[in-house]
Design a protein around this motif. Structure first.
Motif, PDB file in Angstrom:
ATOM      1  N   GLN A  12      37.560  56.864  37.761  1.00 26.74           N
ATOM      2  CA  GLN A  12      37.322  55.836  36.626  1.00 26.74           C
ATOM      3  C   GLN A  12      39.001  55.328  36.256  1.00 26.74           C
ATOM      4  O   GLN A  12      39.790  56.132  36.027  1.00 26.74           O
ATOM      5  CB  GLN A  12      36.852  56.759  35.284  1.00 26.74           C
ATOM      6  CG  GLN A  12      36.665  56.002  34.135  1.00 26.74           C
ATOM      7  CD  GLN A  12      35.840  56.639  33.095  1.00 26.74           C
ATOM      8  OE1 GLN A  12      34.989  57.625  33.283  1.00 26.74           O
ATOM      9  NE2 GLN A  12      36.320  56.465  31.863  1.00 26.74           N
ATOM     10  N   ASN A  13      38.934  54.213  35.725  1.00 20.95           N
ATOM     11  CA  ASN A  13      40.148  53.487  35.627  1.00 20.95           C
ATOM     12  C   ASN A  13      39.864  52.488  34.136  1.00 20.95           C
ATOM     13  O   ASN A  13      38.768  52.296  33.857  1.00 20.95           O
ATOM     14  CB  ASN A  13      40.557  52.361  36.764  1.00 20.95           C
ATOM     15  CG  ASN A  13      40.710  53.312  37.864  1.00 20.95           C
ATOM     16  OD1 ASN A  13      41.807  53.893  38.043  1.00 20.95           O
ATOM     17  ND2 ASN A  13      40.062  53.020  38.840  1.00 20.95           N
ATOM     18  N   ILE A  14      40.851  52.454  33.585  1.00 17.89           N
ATOM     19  CA  ILE A  14      41.021  51.482  32.257  1.00 17.89           C
ATOM     20  C   ILE A  14      41.477  50.124  32.594  1.00 17.89           C
ATOM     21  O   ILE A  14      42.610  50.065  33.155  1.00 17.89           O
ATOM     22  CB  ILE A  14      41.535  52.112  31.229  1.00 17.89           C
ATOM     23  CG1 ILE A  14      41.062  53.372  31.091  1.00 17.89           C
ATOM     24  CG2 ILE A  14      41.698  51.163  29.945  1.00 17.89           C
ATOM     25  CD1 ILE A  14      41.568  54.401  29.809  1.00 17.89           C
ATOM     26  N   ILE A  15      40.701  48.995  32.395  1.00 22.79           N
ATOM     27  CA  ILE A  15      41.264  47.748  32.497  1.00 22.79           C
ATOM     28  C   ILE A  15      42.437  47.628  31.707  1.00 22.79           C
ATOM     29  O   ILE A  15      42.191  47.371  30.211  1.00 22.79           O
ATOM     30  CB  ILE A  15      40.196  46.518  32.251  1.00 22.79           C
ATOM     31  CG1 ILE A  15      39.027  46.788  33.174  1.00 22.79           C
ATOM     32  CG2 ILE A  15      40.688  45.168  32.483  1.00 22.79           C
ATOM     33  CD1 ILE A  15      37.690  46.232  33.107  1.00 22.79           C
ATOM     34  N   LYS A  16      43.671  47.044  32.104  1.00 20.57           N
ATOM     35  CA  LYS A  16      44.727  46.478  31.307  1.00 20.57           C
ATOM     36  C   LYS A  16      44.950  45.252  31.085  1.00 20.57           C
ATOM     37  O   LYS A  16      45.466  44.985  30.248  1.00 20.57           O
ATOM     38  CB  LYS A  16      45.846  47.281  31.977  1.00 20.57           C
ATOM     39  CG  LYS A  16      45.818  48.871  32.051  1.00 20.57           C
ATOM     40  CD  LYS A  16      47.277  49.422  32.313  1.00 20.57           C
ATOM     41  CE  LYS A  16      47.327  51.028  32.013  1.00 20.57           C
ATOM     42  NZ  LYS A  16      46.347  51.801  32.760  1.00 20.57           N
ATOM     43  N   LYS A  17      44.372  44.391  32.046  1.00 19.74           N
ATOM     44  CA  LYS A  17      44.884  43.031  32.088  1.00 19.74           C
ATOM     45  C   LYS A  17      43.851  42.301  32.594  1.00 19.74           C
ATOM     46  O   LYS A  17      43.516  42.683  33.910  1.00 19.74           O
ATOM     47  CB  LYS A  17      46.291  42.530  32.474  1.00 19.74           C
ATOM     48  CG  LYS A  17      46.858  41.529  32.575  1.00 19.74           C
ATOM     49  CD  LYS A  17      48.204  41.192  32.970  1.00 19.74           C
ATOM     50  CE  LYS A  17      48.447  39.653  33.245  1.00 19.74           C
ATOM     51  NZ  LYS A  17      49.592  39.443  34.030  1.00 19.74           N
ATOM     52  N   ILE A  18      43.465  41.003  32.563  1.00 16.13           N
ATOM     53  CA  ILE A  18      42.782  40.207  33.159  1.00 16.13           C
ATOM     54  C   ILE A  18      43.274  38.639  33.468  1.00 16.13           C
ATOM     55  O   ILE A  18      43.656  38.275  32.389  1.00 16.13           O
ATOM     56  CB  ILE A  18      41.346  39.934  32.690  1.00 16.13           C
ATOM     57  CG1 ILE A  18      40.726  41.452  32.656  1.00 16.13           C
ATOM     58  CG2 ILE A  18      40.504  39.113  33.581  1.00 16.13           C
ATOM     59  CD1 ILE A  18      39.259  41.452  31.924  1.00 16.13           C
ATOM     60  N   GLY A  19      43.638  38.397  34.898  1.00 13.91           N
ATOM     61  CA  GLY A  19      44.690  37.068  34.818  1.00 13.91           C
ATOM     62  C   GLY A  19      43.754  36.143  35.262  1.00 13.91           C
ATOM     63  O   GLY A  19      42.171  36.313  35.392  1.00 13.91           O
ATOM     64  N   GLY A  20      43.984  35.025  35.613  1.00 10.63           N
ATOM     65  CA  GLY A  20      43.437  33.737  36.098  1.00 10.63           C
ATOM     66  C   GLY A  20      43.101  32.664  35.081  1.00 10.63           C
ATOM     67  O   GLY A  20      43.711  32.868  34.026  1.00 10.63           O
ATOM     68  N   LYS A  21      42.546  31.899  35.466  1.00 12.28           N
ATOM     69  CA  LYS A  21      42.297  30.658  34.640  1.00 12.28           C
ATOM     70  C   LYS A  21      41.227  31.109  33.406  1.00 12.28           C
ATOM     71  O   LYS A  21      40.380  31.891  33.690  1.00 12.28           O
ATOM     72  CB  LYS A  21      41.737  29.337  35.355  1.00 12.28           C
ATOM     73  CG  LYS A  21      42.691  28.867  36.422  1.00 12.28           C
ATOM     74  CD  LYS A  21      41.941  27.689  37.095  1.00 12.28           C
ATOM     75  CE  LYS A  21      42.748  27.362  38.268  1.00 12.28           C
ATOM     76  NZ  LYS A  21      42.235  26.156  39.027  1.00 12.28           N
ATOM     77  N   PRO A  22      41.251  30.520  32.397  1.00 14.75           N
ATOM     78  CA  PRO A  22      40.531  30.720  31.116  1.00 14.75           C
ATOM     79  C   PRO A  22      38.858  30.865  31.666  1.00 14.75           C
ATOM     80  O   PRO A  22      38.180  31.782  31.189  1.00 14.75           O
ATOM     81  CB  PRO A  22      40.548  29.371  29.851  1.00 14.75           C
ATOM     82  CG  PRO A  22      41.953  28.967  30.345  1.00 14.75           C
ATOM     83  CD  PRO A  22      42.260  29.184  32.077  1.00 14.75           C
ATOM     84  N   GLU A  23      38.600  29.780  32.490  1.00 17.06           N
ATOM     85  CA  GLU A  23      37.067  29.987  32.859  1.00 17.06           C
ATOM     86  C   GLU A  23      36.831  31.238  33.828  1.00 17.06           C
ATOM     87  O   GLU A  23      35.599  31.991  33.803  1.00 17.06           O
ATOM     88  CB  GLU A  23      36.583  28.729  33.719  1.00 17.06           C
ATOM     89  CG  GLU A  23      37.386  28.445  35.064  1.00 17.06           C
ATOM     90  CD  GLU A  23      38.309  27.414  34.559  1.00 17.06           C
ATOM     91  OE1 GLU A  23      38.961  26.815  35.560  1.00 17.06           O
ATOM     92  OE2 GLU A  23      38.896  27.255  33.541  1.00 17.06           O
ATOM     93  N   VAL A  24      37.753  31.731  34.557  1.00 15.89           N
ATOM     94  CA  VAL A  24      37.497  32.840  35.340  1.00 15.89           C
ATOM     95  C   VAL A  24      37.563  34.002  34.189  1.00 15.89           C
ATOM     96  O   VAL A  24      36.763  34.924  34.686  1.00 15.89           O
ATOM     97  CB  VAL A  24      38.839  33.175  36.053  1.00 15.89           C
ATOM     98  CG1 VAL A  24      38.653  34.435  37.037  1.00 15.89           C
ATOM     99  CG2 VAL A  24      38.609  31.911  37.677  1.00 15.89           C
ATOM    100  N   LYS A  25      38.431  34.025  33.539  1.00 18.40           N
ATOM    101  CA  LYS A  25      38.736  35.070  32.521  1.00 18.40           C
ATOM    102  C   LYS A  25      37.283  35.217  31.830  1.00 18.40           C
ATOM    103  O   LYS A  25      36.670  36.461  31.707  1.00 18.40           O
ATOM    104  CB  LYS A  25      39.641  35.078  31.325  1.00 18.40           C
ATOM    105  CG  LYS A  25      41.232  35.216  31.975  1.00 18.40           C
ATOM    106  CD  LYS A  25      41.938  34.982  31.065  1.00 18.40           C
ATOM    107  CE  LYS A  25      43.407  35.217  31.512  1.00 18.40           C
ATOM    108  NZ  LYS A  25      44.465  35.040  30.637  1.00 18.40           N
ATOM    109  N   LYS A  26      36.788  33.978  31.211  1.00 20.79           N
ATOM    110  CA  LYS A  26      35.535  34.046  30.438  1.00 20.79           C
ATOM    111  C   LYS A  26      34.183  34.541  31.490  1.00 20.79           C
ATOM    112  O   LYS A  26      33.335  35.418  30.968  1.00 20.79           O
ATOM    113  CB  LYS A  26      35.191  32.813  30.024  1.00 20.79           C
ATOM    114  CG  LYS A  26      33.860  32.725  29.110  1.00 20.79           C
ATOM    115  CD  LYS A  26      33.957  33.157  27.835  1.00 20.79           C
ATOM    116  CE  LYS A  26      32.712  33.145  27.151  1.00 20.79           C
ATOM    117  NZ  LYS A  26      32.747  33.978  26.052  1.00 20.79           N
TER     118      LYS A  26
END
Length: 70
Positions: A12-26
């Motif tokens: 089990q891991n905790i998400i710390k950051k999501i990168g990429g373009k705004p549409e990828v993040k969404k």
């Protein structure tokens, strides 16, 4: 901090950051990948990964997984 592709199966891991373009993040957010959320790597098959996120199994490409940091 490392990309989700380097996680160990079943851990089990905790998400710390999501990168990429705004549409990828969404798109990732719509799938349940949010900062602070839990994610468990189920399997890594030929660069594509299967994870448990928000009590659902989701398959994403390795390219997308590289944008999710744990």
């Amino acid at each position: 901090m490392m990309p989700l592709t380097f996680a160990s199966p079943g851990e089990q891991n905790i998400i710390k950051k999501i990168g990429g373009k705004p549409e990828v993040k969404k798109h990732l957010e719509n799938l349940g990948f949010v900062v602070g959320g839990n994610v468990i790597l189920i399997n890594n098959l030929d660069g594509n990964i299967i994870v448990n996120v928000k009590e659902s199994r989701v398959a994403i490409s390795g390219e997308m997984a590289q944008k999710i940091f744990i």
